[in-house]
Design a protein around this motif. Sequence first.
Motif, short mmCIF file in Angstrom:
data_model
loop_
_atom_site.label_atom_id
_atom_site.label_comp_id
_atom_site.label_asym_id
_atom_site.label_seq_id
_atom_site.Cartn_x
_atom_site.Cartn_y
_atom_site.Cartn_z
N PHE A 5 32.10 25.39 51.35
CA PHE A 5 31.20 26.27 52.10
C PHE A 5 29.94 25.53 52.57
O PHE A 5 28.99 26.16 53.02
CB PHE A 5 30.80 27.50 51.27
N GLY A 6 29.93 24.22 52.45
CA GLY A 6 28.78 23.43 52.91
C GLY A 6 27.51 23.80 52.16
O GLY A 6 26.44 23.92 52.75
N GLN A 7 27.64 24.00 50.84
CA GLN A 7 26.47 24.46 50.07
C GLN A 7 25.57 23.32 49.62
O GLN A 7 25.83 22.62 48.64
CB GLN A 7 26.94 25.30 48.87
N LEU A 10 18.13 24.12 49.78
CA LEU A 10 16.79 23.56 49.97
C LEU A 10 15.89 23.89 48.79
O LEU A 10 16.03 24.94 48.17
CB LEU A 10 16.16 24.17 51.23
N GLY A 34 24.07 32.35 55.96
CA GLY A 34 24.18 31.54 54.74
C GLY A 34 22.90 31.47 53.93
O GLY A 34 22.29 30.41 53.81
N GLY A 36 22.55 31.51 50.81
CA GLY A 36 22.73 30.68 49.60
C GLY A 36 22.09 31.33 48.39
O GLY A 36 22.39 32.47 48.04
N GLU A 55 26.52 36.07 54.14
CA GLU A 55 26.86 35.02 53.18
C GLU A 55 28.34 35.16 52.82
O GLU A 55 28.78 36.22 52.37
CB GLU A 55 25.96 35.12 51.94
N ASP A 80 32.05 36.50 56.36
CA ASP A 80 32.10 35.24 57.11
C ASP A 80 31.45 35.49 58.48
O ASP A 80 31.94 36.34 59.24
CB ASP A 80 33.58 34.85 57.26
N ILE A 81 30.39 34.79 58.79
CA ILE A 81 29.66 35.03 60.04
C ILE A 81 30.58 34.89 61.26
O ILE A 81 30.41 35.58 62.27
CB ILE A 81 28.42 34.11 60.18
N ASN A 97 19.70 27.67 57.67
CA ASN A 97 20.12 26.32 57.30
C ASN A 97 21.64 26.42 57.24
O ASN A 97 22.19 26.91 56.27
CB ASN A 97 19.49 25.99 55.94
#
Length: 256
Positions: A5-7, A10, A34, A36, A55, A80-81, A97
């Motif tokens: 999920f590209g987590q 930041l 997302g 997070g 998310e 899912d966007i 992000n």
Amino acid sequence: MKKKFGQNFLTDTNLLKKIIDSANIKDKDVIEIGPGQGALTKFLVLDASSVTAYEVDSDLKLYLNKLESEFPNLKVNYQDILKVNLDLEKEYHVVANIPYNITSPIIFKILDEAMIKSATLMVQKEVCDRITASPNNKEYNALSVIIQYYMNVEKIMNVNKKMFRPIPKVDSAVFKMTRKERELDLEEETIFLRLVKGSFHQKRKTLLNNISFSQEIEKEKVSLWLNKLNIDGNLRAENIKKDDFIKMAKNFKIIA
Ligand SMILES: C[S@@+](CC[C@H](N)C(=O)[O-])C[C@H]1O[C@@H](n2cnc3c(N)ncnc32)[C@H](O)[C@@H]1O
């Protein structure tokens, strides 16, 4: 942490505040893609009138439920966007992000949704450089031209990969895009998109060759047409400014 999920989350408060400042979302309706663990969300809810977040990973409820109960102006949708039909009835501003593996589909979804008036996005640095590139730069490509047709784009800052946990492989950058008036009608826009993609088809080839090949029109005809429009067909697409692509789209009927 879920890699698929590209987590990459930041942590730096100053950086988060800088993103919020550049987004300029005071009392506006915001969409976050997302959230997070909510690093950016917890600043967004302080400034925005409302925050609607999407998310994909419902395990993050652990972090986001608490924030949602504290801030009634926050609504988190565990979806899912890319599968959501946004169908917006009022103006929104996106701040996110984003997961880098789906950067292009997210950007095209934003371009398509006319009620999204601006988007402040953290993306991979190379992608940001392409999106904000001007002609005569090697980063300038079809994506730059297409995005800059729909939006005014502005690079905000580079972000070192060490600002994320876990640390990703690539550096990042934040840019803002703000929607502007469209200069073409729908039919011309379809031609514009086709011409831009076709013109960049083979990077080393001239504009003349790429247009002739991609649009299946004889070279002589394309050459005369470009001369008439005062556009040098011997240049490459990377040297052609957006306004010239717009001019071509408006005058395509002459050779079509
Ligand atoms: C780069 S992280 C950013 C997290 C947080 N906003 C931050 O800055 O710390 C990307 C987030 O997008 C979520 N995500 C990935 N694919 C998604 C999708 N298709 N729709 C919605 N969210 C997605 C991930 O689960 C992750 O929480």
